[in-house]
Design an enzyme around this catalytic site. Structure first.
Site, PDB file in Angstrom:
ATOM      1  N   GLU A  23      -4.211  -4.113  19.405  1.00 34.30           N
ATOM      2  CA  GLU A  23      -3.257  -4.274  18.295  1.00 34.30           C
ATOM      3  C   GLU A  23      -2.321  -3.079  18.161  1.00 34.30           C
ATOM      4  OE1 GLU A  23      -5.462  -4.674  14.679  1.00 34.30           O
ATOM      5  OE2 GLU A  23      -3.754  -4.176  13.404  1.00 34.30           O
ATOM      6  N   ASN A  25       0.810  -1.215   0.000  1.00 36.30           N
ATOM      7  CA  ASN A  25       0.000   0.000   0.000  1.00 36.30           C
ATOM      8  C   ASN A  25       0.849   1.274   0.000  1.00 36.30           C
ATOM      9  OD1 ASN A  25      -2.364   1.457   0.122  1.00 36.30           O
ATOM     10  ND2 ASN A  25      -2.716   1.102   2.308  1.00 36.30           N
ATOM     11  N   HIS A  68     -14.546  -4.033  10.616  1.00 34.03           N
ATOM     12  CA  HIS A  68     -14.171  -2.734  11.201  1.00 34.03           C
ATOM     13  C   HIS A  68     -15.392  -1.857  11.444  1.00 34.03           C
ATOM     14  CE1 HIS A  68      -9.809  -2.535   9.479  1.00 34.03           C
ATOM     15  NE2 HIS A  68     -10.083  -3.708  10.000  1.00 34.03           N
ATOM     16  N   GLU A 105      -8.902 -11.000   9.874  1.00 38.60           N
ATOM     17  CA  GLU A 105      -9.472  -9.681   9.559  1.00 38.60           C
ATOM     18  C   GLU A 105     -10.093  -9.738   8.169  1.00 38.60           C
ATOM     19  OE1 GLU A 105      -6.542  -6.587   9.183  1.00 38.60           O
ATOM     20  OE2 GLU A 105      -7.955  -5.029   9.794  1.00 38.60           O
ATOM     21  N   ASP A 107      -7.352  -1.257  17.481  1.00 34.21           N
ATOM     22  CA  ASP A 107      -6.038  -1.051  16.848  1.00 34.21           C
ATOM     23  C   ASP A 107      -5.465   0.289  17.308  1.00 34.21           C
ATOM     24  OD1 ASP A 107      -3.852  -0.912  15.154  1.00 34.21           O
ATOM     25  OD2 ASP A 107      -4.952  -1.574  13.375  1.00 34.21           O
ATOM     26  N   ARG A 110     -13.983  -4.962  15.310  1.00 36.96           N
ATOM     27  CA  ARG A 110     -12.978  -3.977  15.719  1.00 36.96           C
ATOM     28  C   ARG A 110     -13.673  -2.644  15.924  1.00 36.96           C
ATOM     29  NH1 ARG A 110      -7.850  -1.532  12.248  1.00 36.96           N
ATOM     30  NH2 ARG A 110      -9.400   0.046  11.714  1.00 36.96           N
ATOM     31  N   HIS A 153      -3.478 -10.095   8.883  1.00 41.09           N
ATOM     32  CA  HIS A 153      -3.900  -8.786   8.389  1.00 41.09           C
ATOM     33  C   HIS A 153      -4.786  -8.970   7.155  1.00 41.09           C
ATOM     34  CE1 HIS A 153      -2.330  -4.531   7.098  1.00 41.09           C
ATOM     35  NE2 HIS A 153      -3.388  -4.427   7.886  1.00 41.09           N
ATOM     36  N   TRP A 171       3.478   6.688  13.132  1.00 36.24           N
ATOM     37  CA  TRP A 171       2.515   6.380  12.092  1.00 36.24           C
ATOM     38  C   TRP A 171       1.183   6.982  12.402  1.00 36.24           C
ATOM     39  CZ3 TRP A 171      -2.114   4.527  10.546  1.00 36.24           C
ATOM     40  CH2 TRP A 171      -2.271   4.684   9.152  1.00 36.24           C
ATOM     41  N   ARG A 185       0.123 -10.843  13.465  1.00 34.27           N
ATOM     42  CA  ARG A 185      -0.703 -10.085  12.524  1.00 34.27           C
ATOM     43  C   ARG A 185      -0.251 -10.158  11.070  1.00 34.27           C
ATOM     44  NH1 ARG A 185      -4.983  -8.463  11.776  1.00 34.27           N
ATOM     45  NH2 ARG A 185      -4.805  -6.231  11.474  1.00 34.27           N
ATOM     46  N   GLU A 192       1.622  -6.498  11.511  1.00 37.87           N
ATOM     47  CA  GLU A 192       1.168  -6.299  10.128  1.00 37.87           C
ATOM     48  C   GLU A 192       2.242  -5.661   9.257  1.00 37.87           C
ATOM     49  OE1 GLU A 192      -2.357  -3.896  11.046  1.00 37.87           O
ATOM     50  OE2 GLU A 192      -1.482  -2.262   9.919  1.00 37.87           O
ATOM     51  N   ASP A 212      -6.329  -3.393   1.281  1.00 36.25           N
ATOM     52  CA  ASP A 212      -5.111  -3.305   0.460  1.00 36.25           C
ATOM     53  C   ASP A 212      -4.438  -4.663   0.271  1.00 36.25           C
ATOM     54  OD1 ASP A 212      -4.692  -1.848   3.242  1.00 36.25           O
ATOM     55  OD2 ASP A 212      -2.751  -2.759   2.822  1.00 36.25           O
TER      56      ASP A 212
HETATM   57  O1  EZ4 Z   1      -3.196   0.556   8.373  1.00 36.93           O
HETATM   58  O2  EZ4 Z   1      -3.835  -1.752   5.755  1.00 36.93           O
HETATM   59  O3  EZ4 Z   1      -5.321  -3.403  11.003  1.00 36.93           O
HETATM   60  N1  EZ4 Z   1      -5.347  -2.821   9.988  1.00 36.93           N
HETATM   61  C1  EZ4 Z   1      -4.668  -1.723   9.693  1.00 36.93           C
HETATM   62  C2  EZ4 Z   1      -4.746  -1.254   8.275  1.00 36.93           C
HETATM   63  C3  EZ4 Z   1      -3.423  -0.707   7.812  1.00 36.93           C
HETATM   64  C4  EZ4 Z   1      -3.379  -0.575   6.307  1.00 36.93           C
HETATM   65  C5  EZ4 Z   1      -1.979  -0.273   5.845  1.00 36.93           C
HETATM   66  O4  EZ4 Z   1      -1.859  -0.437   4.493  1.00 36.93           O
HETATM   67  O5  EZ4 Z   1      -4.026  -1.173  10.540  1.00 36.93           O
HETATM   68  O6  EZ4 Z   1      -5.744  -0.316   8.137  1.00 36.93           O
HETATM   69 CO    CO Z   2      -3.638  -2.632  12.157  1.00 33.01          CO
END
Ligand code: EZ4
Ligand code: CO
Length: 412
Positions: free
Chosen positions: A246, A37, A122, A349, A220, A147, A322, A412, A293, A272, A326
């Protein structure tokens, strides 16, 4: 059975995807996902310029040997670009082997260890009402684990809150563009850890009160806390019995999680953005996490992630692969075959792809009553419609990033 072609296909139906298609002299084809991504074209070049020419003439059945050859002969090991490229080759070769065997891929990985894979979706909302609506919507779609991400008072826009979710009127599906913001530069969001740490427990208290004690809830932290802040968060969420918490700290410092473990029994998930077993060395051996992850797509494919998960299994650590949008349907299918076969599956997920993506990638995996299954077509069970893919050329897109009130770029 020799490889005669290795083509890299870039398409952007709802977002960018990079797919490797390997063809053998028998005319069998296999697909691998290489989507990284926001840095997609780096992997395209790695594959097209440096890997594809090496694959021509190789025996397509020699999956492990090809993996070791690509990993070791490059000299430059590890890293997200390298490992996504190797993953795509690995998965495409597994797809070919399973098609030749006439079996769904999970059969070659040891067969099914369960009837289906528990998935989580999500839910998010800027306000409590929006969040509750989103949780209910997910439950209506069948999700049995959810989530929860929430807005924080005083902050304008936060990653993972579906202000940019798109409702597809034709299919009735709400899918989330979350990680894919098209444009020439990344969007800027704001952040304040102290406000977040104060607010989040109140949200989980309200969610538990409304939805009861049974519903598995996840959250997360997107790598934003210091070790002591992460420990405080894990401790403050303990009463709400999370399935997992997470990415509470930036991933590079594995030792950071020792401090969190000393203070809390909230289960932890991480990885991830990891790409080899070495990224897990300390946290698996010291039992500092509960869920791995990593995605097949970003961790060297099925061959390498299976080794990571077998190592994790010795410490009762489970998978939590993960699965954002993406990861392409090819990468998702690979995850499902692996998840169905391994003993220490935890949860998968699953965000749903947009309808154009589903036209480009024809899939045999299913999502029924909250459970995923890869299907029983030979191979991965995903085919790419190259003509359809060609309608959607690459578009520049970046993940957002965030700054503190004084302008400092934050983790991040
Ligand atoms: O930020 O897939 O748990 N999932 C995440 C995602 C990631 C993106 C990064 O490309 O944290 O949303
Ligand atoms: Co994440």
């Amino acid at each position: 059975m020799r490889i005669v072609a290795a083509d890299v296909i870039v398409t952007s139906p709802n977002r960018n995807f990079v797919t490797l298609k390997i063809t053998t002299d028998d005319g069998v084809t296999g697909l691998g996902d290489a989507t990284l991504n926001g840095r997609e074209l780096a992997v395209v070049s790695y594959l097209r310029d440096h890997v594809a020419p090496l694959l021509i003439g190789i025996d397509a059945h020699r999956i492990e040997d090809t993996w070791q050859f690509l990993y070791r002969s490059a000299y430059w090991r590890r890293g997200p670009v390298t490992m996504a490229a190797i993953a795509a080759v690995d998965v495409a070769l597994w797809d070919i082997k399973a098609k030749v065997a006439g079996m769904p891929l999970y059969q070659l990985l040891g067969g099914a260890s369960r009837t289906g894979l528990l998935a989580y979706g999500h839910a998010s909302g800027k306000t409590q009402d929006e969040l509750f609506d989103s949780i209910r919507e997910h439950q209506e779609q069948g999700y049995k684990a959810i989530r929860v991400q929430t807005g924080v008072p005083g902050l304008k826009s936060i990653y993972g809150i579906a202000s940019n979710a798109t409702f597809e009127a034709n299919t009735g599906t709400r899918y989330d563009h979350e990680p894919a913001q098209r444009g020439a530069r990344p969007a800027e969001e704001d952040w304040d850890t102290r406000s977040y740490l104060r607010h989040l427990p109140t949200v989980f208290e309200a969610v538990r009160h409304e939805f009861g004690p049974e519903l598995p809830l996840l959250h997360d932290g997107h790598h934003r806390m210091t070790p002591i802040q992460a420990a405080k968060l894990a401790k403050s969420l303990e009463p709400y019995d999370l399935f997992w918490l997470e990415d509470i700290t930036p991933a590079e410092n594995q030792e950071a999680l020792r401090l969190v473990r000393q203070h809390s029994t909230t289960p932890l998930a991480i990885g991830e953005i990891f790409n080899t077993v070495w990224d897990y060395q300390t946290i698996i051996r010291e039992q500092l996490i509960d869920y791995v992850r990593s995605a097949v797509t970003h961790t060297g494919g099925i061959s390498h992630l299976k080794k990571v998960l077998e190592y994790a299994a010795q410490y009762q650590i489970k998978s939590g692969m993960h699965g954002p949008t993406d990861i392409s349907p090819v990468g998702m299918a690979a995850a499902m075959h692996l998840g169905l076969a391994i003993h220490n599956f935890g949860i998968q997920e699953y965000m749903q792809h947009g309808s154009r993506t589903n036209e480009v990638f024809q899939q045999s995996f299913t999502f029924t009553d909250g459970m995923l299954h890869p299907g029983d077509n030979p191979g991965l069970g995903v085919e790419l419609d190259v003509d359809e893919a060609g309608k959607y050329p690459y578009e520049q897109a970046y993940l957002p990033y965030n700054r503190l009130a004084d302008g400092t770029v934050h983790d991040w």
